[in-house]
Scaffold this motif. Structure first.
Motif, PDB file in Angstrom:
ATOM      1  N   ASN A  55       0.839  -1.209   0.000  1.00 43.76           N
ATOM      2  CA  ASN A  55       0.000   0.000   0.000  1.00 43.76           C
ATOM      3  C   ASN A  55       0.871   1.254   0.000  1.00 43.76           C
ATOM      4  O   ASN A  55       0.566   2.221  -0.698  1.00 43.76           O
ATOM      5  CB  ASN A  55      -0.942   0.018   1.205  1.00 43.76           C
ATOM      6  CG  ASN A  55      -2.090  -0.967   1.061  1.00 43.76           C
ATOM      7  OD1 ASN A  55      -2.390  -1.419  -0.047  1.00 43.76           O
ATOM      8  ND2 ASN A  55      -2.710  -1.312   2.178  1.00 43.76           N
ATOM      9  N   ASN A  56       1.974   1.220   0.785  1.00 42.65           N
ATOM     10  CA  ASN A  56       2.885   2.372   0.820  1.00 42.65           C
ATOM     11  C   ASN A  56       3.544   2.582  -0.536  1.00 42.65           C
ATOM     12  O   ASN A  56       3.707   3.707  -0.991  1.00 42.65           O
ATOM     13  CB  ASN A  56       3.954   2.189   1.897  1.00 42.65           C
ATOM     14  CG  ASN A  56       3.398   2.349   3.294  1.00 42.65           C
ATOM     15  OD1 ASN A  56       2.320   2.932   3.481  1.00 42.65           O
ATOM     16  ND2 ASN A  56       4.107   1.828   4.277  1.00 42.65           N
ATOM     17  N   VAL A  57       3.938   1.488  -1.173  1.00 41.92           N
ATOM     18  CA  VAL A  57       4.558   1.580  -2.499  1.00 41.92           C
ATOM     19  C   VAL A  57       3.544   2.146  -3.489  1.00 41.92           C
ATOM     20  O   VAL A  57       3.867   3.024  -4.294  1.00 41.92           O
ATOM     21  CB  VAL A  57       5.093   0.202  -2.960  1.00 41.92           C
ATOM     22  CG1 VAL A  57       5.507   0.227  -4.420  1.00 41.92           C
ATOM     23  CG2 VAL A  57       6.249  -0.238  -2.083  1.00 41.92           C
ATOM     24  N   ALA A  58       2.327   1.657  -3.427  1.00 49.26           N
ATOM     25  CA  ALA A  58       1.292   2.136  -4.345  1.00 49.26           C
ATOM     26  C   ALA A  58       1.033   3.628  -4.122  1.00 49.26           C
ATOM     27  O   ALA A  58       0.888   4.396  -5.080  1.00 49.26           O
ATOM     28  CB  ALA A  58       0.000   1.341  -4.142  1.00 49.26           C
ATOM     29  N   LYS A  59       1.001   4.051  -2.859  1.00 50.67           N
ATOM     30  CA  LYS A  59       0.795   5.480  -2.559  1.00 50.67           C
ATOM     31  C   LYS A  59       1.960   6.301  -3.091  1.00 50.67           C
ATOM     32  O   LYS A  59       1.757   7.373  -3.658  1.00 50.67           O
ATOM     33  CB  LYS A  59       0.651   5.698  -1.053  1.00 50.67           C
ATOM     34  CG  LYS A  59      -0.674   5.245  -0.481  1.00 50.67           C
ATOM     35  CD  LYS A  59      -0.707   5.496   1.013  1.00 50.67           C
ATOM     36  CE  LYS A  59      -1.976   4.933   1.633  1.00 50.67           C
ATOM     37  NZ  LYS A  59      -1.975   5.092   3.105  1.00 50.67           N
ATOM     38  N   ALA A  60       3.183   5.797  -2.890  1.00 46.83           N
ATOM     39  CA  ALA A  60       4.355   6.530  -3.366  1.00 46.83           C
ATOM     40  C   ALA A  60       4.339   6.632  -4.884  1.00 46.83           C
ATOM     41  O   ALA A  60       4.644   7.698  -5.448  1.00 46.83           O
ATOM     42  CB  ALA A  60       5.633   5.840  -2.901  1.00 46.83           C
ATOM     43  N   LEU A  61       3.983   5.553  -5.554  1.00 42.64           N
ATOM     44  CA  LEU A  61       3.926   5.581  -7.023  1.00 42.64           C
ATOM     45  C   LEU A  61       2.853   6.538  -7.515  1.00 42.64           C
ATOM     46  O   LEU A  61       3.078   7.290  -8.469  1.00 42.64           O
ATOM     47  CB  LEU A  61       3.689   4.176  -7.574  1.00 42.64           C
ATOM     48  CG  LEU A  61       4.864   3.208  -7.476  1.00 42.64           C
ATOM     49  CD1 LEU A  61       4.451   1.812  -7.935  1.00 42.64           C
ATOM     50  CD2 LEU A  61       6.045   3.714  -8.277  1.00 42.64           C
ATOM     51  N   LEU A  87       4.185   9.975  -7.120  1.00 45.48           N
ATOM     52  CA  LEU A  87       5.171  10.305  -8.146  1.00 45.48           C
ATOM     53  C   LEU A  87       4.504  10.673  -9.462  1.00 45.48           C
ATOM     54  O   LEU A  87       4.984  11.539 -10.193  1.00 45.48           O
ATOM     55  CB  LEU A  87       6.134   9.133  -8.367  1.00 45.48           C
ATOM     56  CG  LEU A  87       7.179   8.892  -7.289  1.00 45.48           C
ATOM     57  CD1 LEU A  87       7.982   7.634  -7.599  1.00 45.48           C
ATOM     58  CD2 LEU A  87       8.096  10.081  -7.135  1.00 45.48           C
ATOM     59  N   GLU A  88       3.407  10.014  -9.762  1.00 40.74           N
ATOM     60  CA  GLU A  88       2.696  10.278 -11.014  1.00 40.74           C
ATOM     61  C   GLU A  88       2.111  11.687 -11.047  1.00 40.74           C
ATOM     62  O   GLU A  88       1.929  12.256 -12.119  1.00 40.74           O
ATOM     63  CB  GLU A  88       1.589   9.240 -11.217  1.00 40.74           C
ATOM     64  CG  GLU A  88       2.131   7.853 -11.499  1.00 40.74           C
ATOM     65  CD  GLU A  88       1.032   6.790 -11.527  1.00 40.74           C
ATOM     66  OE1 GLU A  88      -0.145   7.123 -11.283  1.00 40.74           O
ATOM     67  OE2 GLU A  88       1.372   5.631 -11.792  1.00 40.74           O
ATOM     68  N   THR A  89       1.855  12.279  -9.888  1.00 40.92           N
ATOM     69  CA  THR A  89       1.271  13.624  -9.840  1.00 40.92           C
ATOM     70  C   THR A  89       2.333  14.719  -9.901  1.00 40.92           C
ATOM     71  O   THR A  89       1.993  15.878 -10.095  1.00 40.92           O
ATOM     72  CB  THR A  89       0.442  13.815  -8.549  1.00 40.92           C
ATOM     73  OG1 THR A  89       1.312  13.712  -7.430  1.00 40.92           O
ATOM     74  CG2 THR A  89      -0.675  12.794  -8.469  1.00 40.92           C
ATOM     75  N   LEU A  90       3.628  14.356  -9.731  1.00 40.70           N
ATOM     76  CA  LEU A  90       4.699  15.362  -9.725  1.00 40.70           C
ATOM     77  C   LEU A  90       5.104  15.732 -11.151  1.00 40.70           C
ATOM     78  O   LEU A  90       5.061  14.916 -12.063  1.00 40.70           O
ATOM     79  CB  LEU A  90       5.924  14.824  -8.984  1.00 40.70           C
ATOM     80  CG  LEU A  90       5.747  14.551  -7.488  1.00 40.70           C
ATOM     81  CD1 LEU A  90       7.015  13.922  -6.927  1.00 40.70           C
ATOM     82  CD2 LEU A  90       5.410  15.831  -6.739  1.00 40.70           C
ATOM     83  N   SER A  91       5.549  16.960 -11.274  1.00 45.16           N
ATOM     84  CA  SER A  91       6.049  17.409 -12.571  1.00 45.16           C
ATOM     85  C   SER A  91       7.499  16.946 -12.739  1.00 45.16           C
ATOM     86  O   SER A  91       8.142  16.535 -11.783  1.00 45.16           O
ATOM     87  CB  SER A  91       5.983  18.936 -12.653  1.00 45.16           C
ATOM     88  OG  SER A  91       6.932  19.502 -11.762  1.00 45.16           O
ATOM     89  N   PHE A  92       8.005  17.052 -13.976  1.00 46.89           N
ATOM     90  CA  PHE A  92       9.394  16.691 -14.210  1.00 46.89           C
ATOM     91  C   PHE A  92      10.330  17.573 -13.401  1.00 46.89           C
ATOM     92  O   PHE A  92      11.359  17.128 -12.914  1.00 46.89           O
ATOM     93  CB  PHE A  92       9.740  16.785 -15.707  1.00 46.89           C
ATOM     94  CG  PHE A  92       9.178  15.651 -16.501  1.00 46.89           C
ATOM     95  CD1 PHE A  92       9.567  14.346 -16.246  1.00 46.89           C
ATOM     96  CD2 PHE A  92       8.257  15.887 -17.506  1.00 46.89           C
ATOM     97  CE1 PHE A  92       9.054  13.296 -16.978  1.00 46.89           C
ATOM     98  CE2 PHE A  92       7.739  14.843 -18.231  1.00 46.89           C
ATOM     99  CZ  PHE A  92       8.130  13.540 -17.978  1.00 46.89           C
ATOM    100  N   GLU A  93       9.985  18.838 -13.226  1.00 47.19           N
ATOM    101  CA  GLU A  93      10.803  19.762 -12.442  1.00 47.19           C
ATOM    102  C   GLU A  93      10.861  19.313 -10.989  1.00 47.19           C
ATOM    103  O   GLU A  93      11.926  19.338 -10.354  1.00 47.19           O
ATOM    104  CB  GLU A  93      10.256  21.198 -12.533  1.00 47.19           C
ATOM    105  CG  GLU A  93      10.404  21.855 -13.890  1.00 47.19           C
ATOM    106  CD  GLU A  93       9.286  21.455 -14.858  1.00 47.19           C
ATOM    107  OE1 GLU A  93       8.279  20.879 -14.417  1.00 47.19           O
ATOM    108  OE2 GLU A  93       9.465  21.702 -16.053  1.00 47.19           O
ATOM    109  N   ASP A  94       9.695  18.890 -10.446  1.00 52.01           N
ATOM    110  CA  ASP A  94       9.659  18.417  -9.057  1.00 52.01           C
ATOM    111  C   ASP A  94      10.514  17.158  -8.892  1.00 52.01           C
ATOM    112  O   ASP A  94      11.252  17.011  -7.921  1.00 52.01           O
ATOM    113  CB  ASP A  94       8.219  18.120  -8.620  1.00 52.01           C
ATOM    114  CG  ASP A  94       7.357  19.375  -8.516  1.00 52.01           C
ATOM    115  OD1 ASP A  94       7.937  20.476  -8.359  1.00 52.01           O
ATOM    116  OD2 ASP A  94       6.122  19.238  -8.596  1.00 52.01           O
TER     117      ASP A  94
END
Length: 138
Positions: A16-22, A25-32
């Motif tokens: 669940n933690n891995v899924a949340k982290a992934l 990550l999908e919501t972050l921009s390339f700059e972030d």
């Protein structure tokens, strides 16, 4: 048993933690992502630099110990080859001569320690360069 349920619960929580982290990550921009990666690299560089300093310090310490052992070995071989070296003594004003091997013959004695070669530079000497031992002779 209970251990397998606890392990299964930890595995689910971990996934669940891995899924949340992934998903995060999908919501972050390339700059972030680039910024986060840059921070992580900087932190890793600091750790690597600190570890490198520790390795260099340990290496210097090891080299110092090696030099000490080499010097000790050299003194031991000098003594071994000079065991019949005559030592001139001034014991409380009484002049005596003996060999280093005689002085070192009683293992773990004060005389053996004094004449082991480790303290030759520290011996007090009289005006005639005899080793002076400040005791009352027998």
């Amino acid at each position: 048993g209970q251990n397998s349920r606890v392990g299964h619960a930890c595995a689910i929580k971990s996934s669940n933690n891995v899924a949340k982290a992934l998903s995060h990550l999908e919501t972050l921009s390339f700059e972030d992502l680039a910024c986060a990666l840059g921070k992580r690299l900087a932190a890793d560089r600091e750790v690597a630099a600190r570890q490198t300093q520790e390795v260099h310090a340990a290496q210097r310490n090891l080299e110092e110990k090696e030099r000490f052992l080499d010097e000790s070995e050299k003194r031991i071989f000098e003594i071994d080859s000079g065991g019949d070296e005559i030592v001139e003594l001034n014991v409380g004003g009484q002049l005596m001569s003996t060999t280093r091997s005689v002085l070192c013959s009683a293992e773990n004695s004060l005389l053996a320690g004094l004449f082991s070669g480790n303290f030759d530079k520290n011996h007090k000497r009289d005006k005639d360069n005899r080793i002076f031992i400040d005791v009352d002779p027998p």
